[in-house]
Write an enzyme that holds these catalytic residues in place. Structure first.
Site, mmCIF file in Angstrom:
data_model
loop_
_atom_site.group_PDB
_atom_site.id
_atom_site.type_symbol
_atom_site.label_atom_id
_atom_site.label_comp_id
_atom_site.label_asym_id
_atom_site.label_seq_id
_atom_site.Cartn_x
_atom_site.Cartn_y
_atom_site.Cartn_z
ATOM 1 N N HIS A 1 0.834 -1.198 0.000
ATOM 2 C CA HIS A 1 0.000 0.000 0.000
ATOM 3 C C HIS A 1 0.874 1.255 0.000
ATOM 4 O O HIS A 1 0.590 2.231 -0.701
ATOM 5 C CB HIS A 1 -0.907 -0.025 1.235
ATOM 6 C CG HIS A 1 -1.895 1.099 1.278
ATOM 7 N ND1 HIS A 1 -3.056 1.095 0.542
ATOM 8 C CD2 HIS A 1 -1.882 2.275 1.948
ATOM 9 C CE1 HIS A 1 -3.719 2.218 0.769
ATOM 10 N NE2 HIS A 1 -3.037 2.945 1.617
ATOM 11 N N ARG B 1 -10.609 0.454 -12.804
ATOM 12 C CA ARG B 1 -10.865 -0.584 -11.794
ATOM 13 C C ARG B 1 -12.324 -0.502 -11.352
ATOM 14 O O ARG B 1 -12.684 0.316 -10.505
ATOM 15 C CB ARG B 1 -9.949 -0.385 -10.592
ATOM 16 C CG ARG B 1 -8.453 -0.391 -10.905
ATOM 17 C CD ARG B 1 -7.673 -0.226 -9.604
ATOM 18 N NE ARG B 1 -6.254 -0.210 -9.791
ATOM 19 C CZ ARG B 1 -5.503 0.891 -9.874
ATOM 20 N NH1 ARG B 1 -6.083 2.085 -9.796
ATOM 21 N NH2 ARG B 1 -4.197 0.814 -10.025
ATOM 22 N N ARG C 1 -11.697 -2.813 -16.802
ATOM 23 C CA ARG C 1 -11.495 -4.157 -16.283
ATOM 24 C C ARG C 1 -12.769 -4.614 -15.593
ATOM 25 O O ARG C 1 -13.271 -3.924 -14.697
ATOM 26 C CB ARG C 1 -10.322 -4.178 -15.290
ATOM 27 C CG ARG C 1 -10.052 -5.570 -14.705
ATOM 28 C CD ARG C 1 -8.829 -5.554 -13.794
ATOM 29 N NE ARG C 1 -9.065 -4.815 -12.571
ATOM 30 C CZ ARG C 1 -8.120 -4.531 -11.673
ATOM 31 N NH1 ARG C 1 -6.872 -4.898 -11.891
ATOM 32 N NH2 ARG C 1 -8.409 -3.848 -10.587
ATOM 33 N N GLU D 1 -1.904 -12.117 -15.879
ATOM 34 C CA GLU D 1 -1.467 -12.053 -14.486
ATOM 35 C C GLU D 1 -0.997 -13.410 -13.978
ATOM 36 O O GLU D 1 -0.546 -13.521 -12.840
ATOM 37 C CB GLU D 1 -2.621 -11.567 -13.606
ATOM 38 C CG GLU D 1 -3.146 -10.198 -13.993
ATOM 39 C CD GLU D 1 -4.474 -9.893 -13.337
ATOM 40 O OE1 GLU D 1 -4.487 -9.164 -12.333
ATOM 41 O OE2 GLU D 1 -5.508 -10.412 -13.821
ATOM 42 N N ASN E 1 1.903 -6.676 -11.089
ATOM 43 C CA ASN E 1 1.871 -6.979 -9.657
ATOM 44 C C ASN E 1 1.567 -8.454 -9.414
ATOM 45 O O ASN E 1 2.302 -9.167 -8.723
ATOM 46 C CB ASN E 1 0.824 -6.111 -8.951
ATOM 47 C CG ASN E 1 1.119 -4.629 -9.059
ATOM 48 O OD1 ASN E 1 2.183 -4.236 -9.522
ATOM 49 N ND2 ASN E 1 0.177 -3.815 -8.640
ATOM 50 N N ASP E 2 0.458 -8.912 -9.981
ATOM 51 C CA ASP E 2 0.076 -10.312 -9.791
ATOM 52 C C ASP E 2 0.983 -11.252 -10.574
ATOM 53 O O ASP E 2 1.352 -12.318 -10.084
ATOM 54 C CB ASP E 2 -1.380 -10.536 -10.193
ATOM 55 C CG ASP E 2 -2.337 -10.314 -9.026
ATOM 56 O OD1 ASP E 2 -1.940 -10.588 -7.878
ATOM 57 O OD2 ASP E 2 -3.469 -9.870 -9.264
ATOM 58 N N CYS F 1 -0.297 -2.473 -17.391
ATOM 59 C CA CYS F 1 -1.079 -1.599 -16.510
ATOM 60 C C CYS F 1 -0.695 -1.801 -15.044
ATOM 61 O O CYS F 1 -1.308 -1.231 -14.156
ATOM 62 C CB CYS F 1 -2.578 -1.817 -16.693
ATOM 63 S SG CYS F 1 -3.158 -3.455 -16.196
#
Length: 551
Positions: free
Chosen positions: A185, A288, A324, A413, A436-437, A484
């Site tokens: 975060h 998102r 998304r 991902e 990220n994933d 992204c």
């Protein structure tokens, strides 16, 4: 010679100034003998009420929608009757109010942490609320970000959501935390605010308040005991950075086009002048939609969704908007989906997989998107999260096209999807890589585990290999492949991604100017050479060093 500490640079840029540590967590005194349990219960409940009220007031003052949502969620947790009942139980066992609150919240947090995934992340929320309630009961200052009246570099073990949500970038020059990783975060917030940040720097906690330090968010270096001249020079360089004058569009020095796009959660994340100019941005690369669904016991209906999407589409006439579909599960649990408890939510029913059990949720969302697209002039693209196979991509594409939407994509991902990108592209029009994933699944390292920050570094050559594979598949199919994930916010890594063949980059608004300015200084051939250097490196640190030293 000045001492240099090493951490993980997660938000680009440099800053220098006096260091100040986060306000300390209150220390519990020795337990008191309880003679009036009713009074202790009343005190504990009043503490929770006061903390909840304070957070709600801060939420009302927060200008940023994401910050407001975080604070509102914190305030709701403070008002959870189950937590109050746990405190009552601890008082009934003989503890005073402060120790009861500490015990009850700690037990709940430990349980969440043991559960892993999203629940483990929420443990930090409970610990933050615990510390605030205990501080109120002891009559001590609330723990949190200091306010010395002058700019400073903030040092902390980690930052709680309530703190990061209200951080003032006019005062805080940079962030240095002992814990955290590239997708924590803290890292995401720093990039959104355009603040240099270094995480996983455990030695920073020993830095004394007032020490003059220099932060390099690119390399992860924290230099201690710098001079006032270094501080002045850094401030001047930052103020005069070429990124400040970047106006777009995104392109390399020799004119190779690289559309720079925004990651947003709603129309509230767009500036008022979005229809004309957004500092070189050419549209939205990641909308998102789950923010519309979070914290609800019933899914938003067709009309509510259509209105929300229409606001975004109308704000960007003629521009690309990549939406998304609902990315639920794992770190975004939604009560109305009634998903069963899972031993490992990150590997369970999440993203597109939720349509296996609740297909009507996706159908309603696609209907709302189609109606909103028809009512606006934006170039609407729709993609699904957590696509793993070509069959899933084909099924999703058929659903989207049945609603009259023509641009269909898949997020990459999962390593399996990256390895079969060519087959997936037989069914969809574009790919968007969520670094990220993809990074956490490639390295088998939980995004919430700060101790594995080095493995989660988006500069990992194995991750870059998978990205390059997807880009090659896109080139062969004549279809775009964008990124992204947060990796696109790193100016140096953005050059590498372009060199790997990525066709567009989507990021936080604060990162656009810095990324665009860096790209404009290198030719496409330069980017290819930088990418080759990164791919040839032994590890993430070596990849970053090879690229940054090549300048």
């Amino acid at each position: 010679m000045a001492d240099v500490l090493r951490g993980l640079g997660v938000s680009a840029g440099a800053a220098a100034g006096p260091a100040l540590r986060m306000g300390r967590v209150p220390r519990l005194p020795a337990p008191r003998t309880v003679t009036d349990q009713a009074a202790e219960r009343a005190a504990a409940r009043e503490a929770l009420d006061q903390v909840g009220r304070e957070l709600a007031e801060r939420a009302a003052r927060a200008a940023d929608p994401a910050a407001r949502a975080i604070l509102e969620a914190q305030a709701l947790i403070a008002k959870d009757p189950m937590l109050a009942e746990s405190c009552d139980g601890a008082i009934g066992a003989g503890l005073d109010a402060a120790h009861a609150v500490h015990t009850a919240f700690t037990q709940q947090a430990d349980g969440l942490r043991a559960a892993g995934g999203y629940l483990a992340e929420r443990a930090a929320d409970l610990e933050d609320l615990r510390d605030r309630a205990v501080a109120w009961l002891l009559g001590e200052p609330m723990p949190g970000i200091p306010d010395p009246g002058h700019p400073f570099v903030l040092i902390a073990d980690d930052l709680a959501p309530a703190d990061t949500a209200t951080l003032d970038p006019r005062r805080v020059l940079a962030l240095v935390t002992a814990r955290g990783g590239p997708t924590s975060h803290t890292a995401i917030l720093a990039r959104a605010l355009g603040l240099p940040a270094v995480v996983a720097c455990q030695e920073a906690l020993a830095v004394e308040d007032g020490t003059l330090i220099h932060i390099d968010g690119d390399t992860g270096a924290v230099t201690l005991h710098v001079t006032a001249a270094v501080i002045a020079e850094t401030a001047a360089e930052t103020a005069g950075s070429p990124a400040e004058s970047f106006a777009g569009p995104g392109r390399t020095a020799d004119g190779h086009r690289v559309p720079l796009l925004l990651n947003i959660g709603s129309a509230d994340d767009l500036p008022a002048d979005a229809a004309t100019d957004v500092e070189g941005v050419e549209g939205v690369g990641l909308l998102r939609t789950e923010l519309l669904f979070l914290g609800r016991h019933d899914a938003p209906g067709l009309d509510e969704q259509r209105e929300a999407y229409t606001r975004v589409f109308r704000a960007l006439p003629g521009r690309r908007v990549v939406l998304r579909t609902l990315d639920a599960g794992a770190d975004k649990p939604l009560p109305f989906l009634s998903l069963a408890d899972e031993p490992n939510p990150a590997l369970g029913i999440r993203g597109l997989r939720t349509s296996r059990t609740r297909p009507e949720v996706l159908e309603t969302q696609l209907a709302a998107v189609a109606e909103a697209a028809a009512a606006a002039d934006a170039d609407v693209w729709v993609m699904a999260p957590m696509v793993s196979t070509a069959r899933e991509a084909a099924d999703f594409a058929a659903r989207v096209r049945a609603h009259g939407l023509s641009k269909v994509g898949a997020m990459i991902e999962v390593p399996a999807a990256a390895l079969r990108a060519a087959q997936i592209l037989e069914h969809v029009d574009f790919l968007s890589i969520g670094t990220n994933d993809l990074g956490q699944y490639t390295m088998a390292a939980d995004r919430q585990c700060g101790e594995l920050a080095d493995l989660l570094d988006p500069w990992q050559p194995a991750l870059l290999d998978l990205i390059a594979s997807c880009a090659r598949a896109g080139k062969a199919a004549g279809k775009p492949v964008g990124v992204c994930g947060e990796a696109a916010s790193d100016p140096w890594l953005a050059c590498v991604l372009v060199g790997l063949g990525i066709s567009s980059l989507s990021m936080s608004r604060a990162a656009v100017a810095r990324v665009g300015a860096r790209l404009s200084r290198y030719s496409y051939g330069d980017c290819v050479r930088l990418a080759e250097s990164a791919l040839a490196a032994a590890d993430a640190a070596a990849a970053r060093a090879a690229v940054t030293s090549a300048s």
